[in-house]
Write a protein that holds these residues in place. Structure first.
Motif, PDB file in Angstrom:
ATOM      1  N   ASP A 173       0.808  -1.230   0.000  1.00  0.00           N
ATOM      2  CA  ASP A 173       0.000   0.000   0.000  1.00  0.00           C
ATOM      3  C   ASP A 173       0.837   1.275   0.000  1.00  0.00           C
ATOM      4  O   ASP A 173       0.370   2.325   0.462  1.00  0.00           O
ATOM      5  N   GLU A 174       2.055   1.196  -0.514  1.00  0.00           N
ATOM      6  CA  GLU A 174       2.849   2.417  -0.638  1.00  0.00           C
ATOM      7  C   GLU A 174       2.523   3.119  -1.954  1.00  0.00           C
ATOM      8  O   GLU A 174       1.839   2.586  -2.812  1.00  0.00           O
ATOM      9  N   PHE A 175       3.014   4.355  -2.104  1.00  0.00           N
ATOM     10  CA  PHE A 175       2.911   5.137  -3.345  1.00  0.00           C
ATOM     11  C   PHE A 175       1.456   5.357  -3.773  1.00  0.00           C
ATOM     12  O   PHE A 175       1.132   5.338  -4.955  1.00  0.00           O
TER      13      PHE A 175
ATOM     14  N   LEU B 220       5.186  -0.727  -9.523  1.00  0.00           N
ATOM     15  CA  LEU B 220       4.272  -0.264 -10.566  1.00  0.00           C
ATOM     16  C   LEU B 220       3.128   0.486  -9.886  1.00  0.00           C
ATOM     17  O   LEU B 220       2.321  -0.107  -9.167  1.00  0.00           O
ATOM     18  N   THR B 221       3.075   1.804 -10.110  1.00  0.00           N
ATOM     19  CA  THR B 221       2.118   2.637  -9.389  1.00  0.00           C
ATOM     20  C   THR B 221       1.322   3.510 -10.350  1.00  0.00           C
ATOM     21  O   THR B 221       1.601   3.572 -11.542  1.00  0.00           O
TER      22      THR B 221
ATOM     23  N   GLN C 175       1.939   9.511  -5.801  1.00  0.00           N
ATOM     24  CA  GLN C 175       0.804   9.238  -4.920  1.00  0.00           C
ATOM     25  C   GLN C 175      -0.543   9.146  -5.628  1.00  0.00           C
ATOM     26  O   GLN C 175      -1.494   8.633  -5.054  1.00  0.00           O
ATOM     27  N   HIS C 176      -0.642   9.662  -6.867  1.00  0.00           N
ATOM     28  CA  HIS C 176      -1.965   9.798  -7.474  1.00  0.00           C
ATOM     29  C   HIS C 176      -1.999   9.281  -8.912  1.00  0.00           C
ATOM     30  O   HIS C 176      -1.008   9.364  -9.633  1.00  0.00           O
ATOM     31  N   GLU C 177      -3.178   8.781  -9.308  1.00  0.00           N
ATOM     32  CA  GLU C 177      -3.411   8.431 -10.699  1.00  0.00           C
ATOM     33  C   GLU C 177      -3.454   9.709 -11.546  1.00  0.00           C
ATOM     34  O   GLU C 177      -3.555  10.819 -11.026  1.00  0.00           O
TER      35      GLU C 177
END
Length: 334
Positions: free
Chosen positions: A185-187, A267-268, A319-321
């Protein structure tokens, strides 16, 4: 110093001699334990959501679903808990959280059942109800509400609005996990299922942690305490390996996006383009100091290009899409 002490002494004396006017109240055991969330809770709005493509704010208050017109400031009650229970032949004890799919369709979850609501002006009619398996988790709906994705243990399935089921993955090794949040649950990662904007395709995380060492977490809630073994990648040791898969419910085919090596990279920020042709992924090295925002073709899995890179001597933390601008497939906010 003596002057300050005198003032404090005078103030304390005044407080001590003030008459006690508040009335005592004997709380029930229910109020004493849960009252702060129920009968003793301050009045407030809950579960506030904007109706898509409208200027109306919906929220729950006193077990009623209320609509507030943002332009006029007028509020009206559209649905009570009693009306909702009567319409769905259920016995909900409190008003559920309602999620919008589009301007005329919303849904709520009760246990493992999804109930749809059809909204037209002031009229709300109950729609279909779809029951999911008892062990269903990570429940996610597409925009049209005709596909519901969920996990059963470490595998992924989808069910359509008529209850027809498709099994997407069948990994027997419990350390290969599909459709769940990865990288601890990082990034900004908080889910593992990503429907395309119109709901025609489904992307999901697949995490292989068979190569990661076991780590004991003590469960003190039972006597005697016991150790639950989890996979935890220690610094310097082998980490888990994650890929992004794309599933087509029509053809029932799955392709893997070719995110390359090393296999233990992060992969974020998995994001669909509005036209459903591409997926964007922020690929972060394990040292967490070099990021590449890459674009991938969802039909072939091939990498199209790297849009840009970010580097830092210490770390980079996405942190965000992506947030695409309305009507655009190539302009977004990062």
């Amino acid at each position: 110093m003596t002057h300050c002490k005198s003032i404090l002494t005078w103030a304390f004396t005044c407080l001590c001699v003030l008459p006690v006017t508040a009335q005592k109240k004997n709380f029930t055991i229910t109020e004493a334990t849960n009252g702060i969330y129920t009968t003793l809770a301050p009045q407030s709005i809950r579960q506030a959501t904007w109706q898509p493509d409208a200027h109306a704010l919906f929220f729950t208050a006193n077990d009623k679903w209320v609509r507030l017109n943002a332009a006029s400031g007028k509020a009206d009650t559209l649905l009570s808990l009693a009306q909702l229970n009567n319409g769905i032949s259920d016995s909900l004890k409190r008003f559920p959280g309602i999620t919008w799919l589009n301007a005329s369709t919303a849904y709520f979850q009760s246990g493992k059942r999804i109930s749809f609501l059809n909204i037209t002006g002031n009229d709300i009619q109950p729609g279909k109800q779809v029951s999911l398996p008892e062990r269903a988790a990570n429940i996610t709906l597409n925009k049209k509400g005709d596909l519901i994705a969920y996990t059963i243990d470490n595998n992924l399935q989808i069910t359509d609005a008529s209850g027809n089921r498709q099994v997407i993955t069948q990994d027997t090794n419990r350390n290969i996990i599909n459709g769940q949040s990865v990288h601890r649950d990082e990034f900004g990662i908080n889910k593992g299922i990503f429907f395309s904007p119109e709901g025609n395709l489904l992307a999901y995380y697949r995490m292989d942690q068979t190569m990661v060492k076991d780590y004991p977490v003590i469960n003190w809630s039972q006597t005697p305490a016991c150790a639950n073994m989890i996979k935890y990648p220690m610094a310097g040791d082998t980490s888990h390996q994650v890929t992004v898969q794309v599933y087509n419910p029509t053809t029932r085919q799955t392709i893997t996006l070719k995110t390359g090596e090393p296999a233990d990279q992060f992969l974020t920020c998995v994001s669909w383009s509005p036209d459903e042709k591409y997926i964007f992924i922020a690929v972060l090295n394990r040292g967490q100091n070099h990021l590449q925002l890459n674009q991938y073709d969802v039909q072939t899995g091939e990498k199209i290009r790297t849009l840009f890179e970010e580097k830092n001597d210490k770390y980079v933390e996405p942190q965000h899409e992506l947030t695409f601008l309305p009507g655009s497939n190539d302009r977004f906010i990062w």
